[in-house]
Design a protein around this motif. Structure first.
Motif, PDB file in Angstrom:
ATOM      1  N   LEU A  77       0.765  -1.341  -0.316  1.00 24.15           N
ATOM      2  CA  LEU A  77       0.046   0.240  -0.121  1.00 24.15           C
ATOM      3  C   LEU A  77       0.744   1.879   0.501  1.00 24.15           C
ATOM      4  O   LEU A  77       0.082   2.663  -0.347  1.00 24.15           O
ATOM      5  CB  LEU A  77      -0.823   0.028   1.483  1.00 24.15           C
ATOM      6  CG  LEU A  77      -1.861  -1.054   1.209  1.00 24.15           C
ATOM      7  CD1 LEU A  77      -2.502  -1.545   2.634  1.00 24.15           C
ATOM      8  CD2 LEU A  77      -2.484  -0.838   0.093  1.00 24.15           C
ATOM      9  N   ASP A 106      -0.948   1.351  -5.029  1.00 26.12           N
ATOM     10  CA  ASP A 106      -1.845   1.942  -4.014  1.00 26.12           C
ATOM     11  C   ASP A 106      -2.429   2.826  -4.850  1.00 26.12           C
ATOM     12  O   ASP A 106      -4.128   2.259  -4.158  1.00 26.12           O
ATOM     13  CB  ASP A 106      -1.735   2.987  -3.312  1.00 26.12           C
ATOM     14  CG  ASP A 106      -2.482   3.756  -2.445  1.00 26.12           C
ATOM     15  OD1 ASP A 106      -2.775   2.318  -1.159  1.00 26.12           O
ATOM     16  OD2 ASP A 106      -2.666   4.770  -2.256  1.00 26.12           O
ATOM     17  N   HIS A 119      -6.555   1.109  -3.811  1.00 30.65           N
ATOM     18  CA  HIS A 119      -7.215   2.237  -2.642  1.00 30.65           C
ATOM     19  C   HIS A 119      -8.264   1.837  -2.619  1.00 30.65           C
ATOM     20  O   HIS A 119      -9.258   1.785  -3.119  1.00 30.65           O
ATOM     21  CB  HIS A 119      -6.490   3.634  -2.817  1.00 30.65           C
ATOM     22  CG  HIS A 119      -6.555   4.645  -3.047  1.00 30.65           C
ATOM     23  ND1 HIS A 119      -5.797   5.343  -1.475  1.00 30.65           N
ATOM     24  CD2 HIS A 119      -8.194   5.233  -2.128  1.00 30.65           C
ATOM     25  CE1 HIS A 119      -7.008   5.835  -1.151  1.00 30.65           C
ATOM     26  NE2 HIS A 119      -8.236   6.166  -1.703  1.00 30.65           N
TER      27      HIS A 119
END
Lengths: 93, 216, 542
Positions: C374, C380, C384
């Motif tokens: 992450l 990410d 996300h």
């Protein structure tokens, strides 16, 4: 018992603080470009140091006390620094 | 000299340990206060950088003379506070009470002037969210300036009022003779707090009152 | 110190539990041990309230359609689950319960430096909790636990203000607890107890306290500004009025990212106590483990922007935050390697606390490594706001922190209550929790990676199988959490009386009787030994 400053020192510090207040007010009326903000902040930092060193007895306290006094300021720099790193570069291409 | 036991809390071994613990405790607390006000200063910095012209115009609506007088008052109160700590350590009961009273007085005048200033802003419709009006094209950004102005000076004044309350209690204790050494440490601790509140104002004064004064 | 004698069981000596009686003697106590128990009861209550919300969430997600709750109710459920678990369970759990109980005992002191402030901080916590529960009962909050502006400050019609005030107040409880620990660890250590002789639990509590005092005020101010904006409509964070919503996220995450280290660092401290004890070895690389706690506390403050990669933050700031985030992995990995090295060639035994500690090490490692995924700027963007994120932080928070908390409770339960619990039940519960946890959250990694977003009450039907696994796991986990509640309660009355040192562990707290007297130690102990000197001990008598 720690040794503290004498009343004489306190008077001198007070006079210095008052003088710096006058200086910062006067300088603000003179055009220094971006220098105005820098001078204002510089004078404020000097005043802060005077209060901390003498009125708050940081000069006479243990290292540990200074560590915590500094830690708050350092963390504030982290905060302002990284936030402004974002704000100022947000529109770069 | 045997240490009077009633001045020593049960969890401590001696008075010096107790004094150091209280002092460090206060400094740790002040570190949290730095971040508390620091979060506001961070927001201030961002918007001042983004809306410099509008904020300079809004700042001109504050009275520099007023701000400077308030600064002088507060700096003087820090001096009388430092003298109070000095006399507390020497054990001068009346002089201690006198210095504390002077500190309270200077602080109270400061807060009074702050209220007067707020009242002026209210009458000139400069309070955000309460019929805010601002001449020129930057009313939106000027309202942001005044939001920060009220938040910063408001939280500062709140700290002043708390400080005045603490000093009032200490004045009473001083007159009763309950702050004679070695029980004078509360004066030291309250002094640290008072000086910190002073330092906050040392920064608020240039940040709020002295933006871009040289341009008319 | 090396010889072990079982205390006479016939009559109960005076201890902190029977020193005085009546509600008053508990509610107005300034004894750190009693305050710890006040926290224990309150925190357990909040844990089960938050747990009920979690079960409701999992029930809704059993099917792809929204057939149990409306979208609005579902928003409130996950918001309140997050708020209660984070601010009223995870953050205070170890510091306020075990920290309060153990810090003075571990350093040979009679109490914390400021016992009255300690009690005050409990009541501040209770008042904050009351505001929060009012907000929950009055109809709840739907902003998500992050209170993102301008939704929270301008648009949400739920009870945001009461909730924000509750969190603001609770923050001061955290600050005062941290302040108390810092001063106590600096100034109240027994003679001879140098910093490098301290149990590692105290290093991690110290690092945690640093985060509490320097982070909390930032979120307090951010929430105060949200409340002001709601009351006066001034638009500090509202782009319509010139405000910057990202400023709120900065101020919020300046605290709330380090706050995950408030939650995990004390857990690491507990594991550092349990692993040497049940390996009968000194911890490997003491000073590395100690300094890694401080490193996490400091570095943890420089990485918050990785929560804002896709929020509109500058990409250049994103690069800085991404790089700094990787750095935090170093001290975390140092700890994992040192625990593993401590196990190596130790005489390892598997009592209940050790099972939790081993569970922690494995699950924390998974949670930590997925955190690196992450923190990677490009990756990410793909994961996300998916269930991958949910799985990641539950591996840290539940797999890590809750496991460590339960391990700590089981390790020090004999000291706290003076009673032993049935170890077989303890091991059974630990196994159930481990299985239930993995069944709940491992499928979420997969379903998240496949693209299921978080915070929706409906989802495409192809994700259902994995969600059914997850809900089944959550039910097992729920049973696992109820078991300790039952047998620990049972042990209060029927458990065998515990000797002073049932695990034959090092550390000053084990030299005090179980349960300790109000004053902890009749005479201040003089420490002339290093921490974790397990090799120097005699072979424990069977």
């Amino acid at each position: 018992m720690t040794h503290a400053a004498s009343p004489r020192t306190y008077v001198i510090v007070l006079l210095a603080l008052l003088a710096l207040t006058v200086v910062t007010t006067v300088v603000a009326h003179i055009d220094l470009g971006p220098g105005n903000s820098a001078v204002a902040m510089l004078i404020a930092v000097v005043k802060m140091l005077l209060v901390m060193l003498f009125f708050m007895h940081i000069r006479y306290e243990a290292r540990l006390t200074r560590l915590f006094a500094g830690a708050g300021l350092l963390w504030l720099l982290f905060m302002i620094g990284l936030v402004m790193a974002d704000v100022l570069s947000r529109n770069w291409r | 000299m045997p240490e009077p036991t009633h001045a020593l809390a049960e969890q401590f071994d001696d008075l010096e340990q107790q004094r150091q613990a209280s002092t460090i405790g206060m400094w740790v607390f002040l570190a949290t206060e730095v971040i508390f006000f620091g979060a506001l200063i961070t927001g201030y910095t961002e918007y001042r950088a983004s809306y410099y012209q509008a904020w300079a115009a809004a700042s001109k609506h504050l009275s520099v003379v007023f701000g400077a007088i308030m600064t002088i008052l507060l700096l003087s109160s820090s001096f009388t506070m430092a003298m109070a700590v000095h006399f507390a350590r020497l054990g001068g009961r009346k002089r201690l009470a006198l210095c504390l009273l002077l500190t309270i007085l200077l602080g109270a005048v400061f807060v009074g002037m702050k209220f007067m200033e707020w009242h002026d802003h209210y009458q000139r419709h400069e309070v955000p969210g309460m019929g805010f009006e601002f001449p020129g094209p930057n009313a939106r950004e000027a309202q942001l300036f005044f939001s920060f102005y009220f938040a910063m000076t408001g939280f500062h004044a709140l700290h002043m009022i708390v400080g005045i309350g603490i000093l009032a209690v200490l004045t009473g204790l001083a007159l009763l003779g309950r702050l004679a050494p070695p029980r004078h440490v509360p004066v030291d601790i309250a002094g640290l707090y008072w000086h910190f509140v002073d330092i906050v104002w040392i920064f608020l004064f240039p940040l709020l009152y002295l933006v871009d004064l040289h341009h008319k | 110190m090396s010889s072990k004698t079982v205390e006479p069981v016939s009559e109960t000596p005076v201890n902190y539990l029977n020193a005085s009686f009546g509600l008053r003697s508990w509610l107005l106590t300034i004894d750190h041990k009693r305050i710890a128990l006040l926290y224990l009861v309150t925190i357990t209550l909040f844990f089960f309230v938050g747990g009920v919300f979690a079960l409701l969430i999992r029930l809704e997600l059993l099917t792809p359609r929204g057939d149990l709750f409306t979208a609005e109710t579902y928003n409130k459920l996950f918001t309140m689950h997050g708020l209660i678990m984070i601010f009223f369970f995870l953050i205070p759990a170890v510091p306020a319960v075990l920290g309060n109980f153990l810090v003075p005992l571990m350093i040979g002191a009679r109490d914390l430096a400021f016992p009255r402030i300690n009690l005050l901080s409990y009541y501040i916590y209770a008042v904050g909790g009351t505001f929060t529960m009012y907000s929950v009962v009055a109809g709840g909050v739907d902003t998500g636990w992050t209170f993102y502006t301008p939704y929270s400050s301008t648009y949400s019609n739920t009870h945001v203000t009461a909730m924000v005030i509750g969190i603001f107040i609770t923050g001061f409880s955290s600050i005062l607890t941290g302040l108390n620990f810092i001063v106590t660890i600096h100034k109240m250590r027994a003679p001879g107890l140098t910093w490098f002789r301290l149990p590692l639990f105290l290093w991690s509590i110290y690092a945690t306290s640093i985060i509490m005092i320097l982070g909390t005020p930032s979120v307090a101010m951010a929430l105060a500004l949200v409340a002001m904006e709601r009351l006066l409509h001034i638009g500090i964070f509202d782009p319509r009025l010139g405000g910057d919503p990202l400023l709120f996220q900065h101020l919020f995450w300046f605290y709330s990212h380090p706050a995950v280290y408030i939650m995990i660092l004390p857990g690491m401290g507990i594991v550092s106590e349990i692993v040497p004890c049940f390996s009968r070895k000194r911890i490997f690389g003491y000073s590395f483990v100690a300094f890694s706690s401080l490193a996490i506390a400091v570095l943890g403050f420089l990485v918050w922007g990785h929560h804002m990669f896709v929020a509109g933050q500058s990409i250049y700031a994103g690069i800085i935050f991404s790089a700094l985030s990787f750095l935090v992995a170093i001290p975390s990995a140092v700890k994992v390697f040192n625990w593993t090295a401590t196990l190596y060639k130790g005489s390892v035994s598997f009592a209940t606390p050790m099972l939790y500690a081993l569970g922690f090490i494995g699950l924390f490692t998974i949670g930590g490594l997925t955190g690196l995924v992450l923190a990677t700027l490009g990756l990410d963007i793909h994961v996300h706001d998916t269930y991958f994120v949910i799985a990641h932080f539950h591996y840290i928070m539940v797999g890590g922190m809750v496991m460590a908390y339960l391990g700590g409770i089981h390790f020090w339960w004999p000291k706290i209550t003076g009673r032993l619990y049935p170890d077989s039940w303890g091991r059974l519960a630990a196994a159930i929790i481990f299985i239930g946890f993995n069944l709940t959250f491992f499928p979420q990694f997969i379903v998240g990676y496949l693209g299921m977003p978080r915070r929706y009450h409906v989802y495409p039907p192809e994700f259902q199988v994995l969600n059914v696994f997850s809900t089944a796991g959550a039910s097992i986990l729920g049973v696992g959490y109820l078991l300790p509640l039952l047998y620990l309660f049972w042990s209060l009355k029927y458990g065998a009386k515990s000797p002073a040192n049932p695990w034959d562990a090092t550390g000053l707290e084990w030299m005090a009787p179980s349960p300790p007297p109000t004053q902890n130690f009749p005479v201040t102990p003089l420490v002339a030994w290093e921490a974790y000197e397990y090799e120097k001990r005699e072979v424990p008598v069977a």
